[in-house]
Design an enzyme around this catalytic site. Sequence first.
Site, PDB file in Angstrom:
ATOM      1  N   CYS A   1       0.820  -1.213   0.000  1.00  0.00           N
ATOM      2  CA  CYS A   1       0.000   0.000   0.000  1.00  0.00           C
ATOM      3  C   CYS A   1       0.850   1.258   0.000  1.00  0.00           C
ATOM      4  O   CYS A   1       0.377   2.336  -0.377  1.00  0.00           O
ATOM      5  CB  CYS A   1      -0.916   0.016   1.219  1.00  0.00           C
ATOM      6  SG  CYS A   1      -2.044  -1.385   1.336  1.00  0.00           S
TER       7      CYS A   1
ATOM      8  N   ARG B   1     -29.244  10.258  11.652  1.00  0.00           N
ATOM      9  CA  ARG B   1     -30.532  10.889  11.989  1.00  0.00           C
ATOM     10  C   ARG B   1     -31.399  11.045  10.742  1.00  0.00           C
ATOM     11  O   ARG B   1     -32.605  10.753  10.762  1.00  0.00           O
ATOM     12  CB  ARG B   1     -30.296  12.265  12.621  1.00  0.00           C
ATOM     13  CG  ARG B   1     -29.714  12.228  14.021  1.00  0.00           C
ATOM     14  CD  ARG B   1     -29.477  13.612  14.557  1.00  0.00           C
ATOM     15  NE  ARG B   1     -30.719  14.360  14.750  1.00  0.00           N
ATOM     16  CZ  ARG B   1     -30.767  15.623  15.160  1.00  0.00           C
ATOM     17  NH1 ARG B   1     -29.637  16.285  15.395  1.00  0.00           N
ATOM     18  NH2 ARG B   1     -31.914  16.227  15.329  1.00  0.00           N
TER      19      ARG B   1
END
Length: 467
Positions: free
Chosen positions: A54, A455
């Site tokens: 990586c 929410r």
Amino acid sequence: MTKSGGRDGTERLVVIGGDAAGMSAASQARRLRKPGELEIVAFERGHFTSYSACGIPYWVGGEVSGPDELIARTPEEHRERGIDLRLRTEVTGIDVAGQRVRARAVDTGAESWTPYDRLVIATGARPVRPDLPGVDAPGVHGVQTLDDGQALLDTLARTDGRRAVVVGAGYIGVEMAEALIHRGYEVTVVNRGSEPMATLDPDMGRLVRRAMEGLGITMVSDAEVTELPTGDDGRVRAVRTKDAEYPADLVILGIGVRPETSLARSAGLPVGAHGGLLTDLAMRVRGHRNIWAGGDCVEVLNLVSGQEQYVPLGTHANKHGQVIGTNAGGGYATFPGVVGTAVSKVCDLEIARTGLREKDADRVGLRYEAVTIESTSRAGYYPGASPMTVKMLAERGTGRLLGVQIVGREGAGKRVDIAAVALTARLTVEQMTALDLGYAPPFSPVWDPVLVAARKATAKVRQGQPG
């Protein structure tokens, strides 16, 4: 178990592959079993072991000074710990019935057979190289190993031109495009999709494209590469699509990787729909009690969709190695699966995802609600607050969290870990709204962006429920 492999009747563990999964397995098995109890032989065809693939784009881009910084444990360190590590040695065959592997010395061609009692397959992945005219020409590079990274840097040192074309816009393609920008190249990214980062939904990928264009990268979308034309000297000189041609002194293949399972296939071992080896919870190859496999050559269970998936990441490879080494060393451990978490960046833009995209949910027949919110990384009044976009998927009816994607600046990427834990715990979006997350103005608004999205998702799920 018959002790057929090691010296003086000692059991022998053979490991194919010297990177994260393979050497983690070998090291863990050695911790559990002394050399007199278990002989460990590991084969690696390259020059390096236990390194961070990586980090290669950061080495190429200059943020990391050299390959030594990417190596977690050298071959000498493995040998000092009692592992017979054989570099530049490629395993070319597995005789399952005879419990032995055939290996070839890369530099001399000499071949030999090595018996085993227990076998670990950690052959990793290989970069996708499309069957196109010119794909094997000098100047065309895939980037998967440290040897690949060194070969690319050698080419950069020999190349006078400053035009680079990156084919593909996944993680490697995007990160390599940025690395070449840092090195002063004129970079074009040719992508067959409508937006970069196919691991995101297109609306979130669009934010990544804008950031790349802001770096000066030319983005070419919905383009199918047909040829890599070469010059009189045989080197690549361009990337050609159906509609245009893009001059290139250097080409990077960032199309992705596939599991390297040709050896396992030839041995008759089971592979899945994505081409990776199939294992059980103990990372044992299905149907073979003394063969384990891990890392980029296996498929894993996605805990959200309930289906096998191919997710080549170093985080998984190291965990696989620990599980395999524990089991091969006589202990017991399991790897339950993944939720599909990944994070990356383009310059200062952080990109993260976990769980399912819309098309993933569609494919497995999940009905869902999707919401997208705009928030900030800190309290709006605190200096340095930057915008952040969060997209969230929740199952229709139940409200179970299905996936989260985040694009933003500082502090955006690692917020995906909140969602990764919620997915693993199978929380609903309503339950997420009650999470007791840390708050102070330098770190977050009063309502963290992930909770703002939860929410909104909760409200949308409720609206869709029958009265």
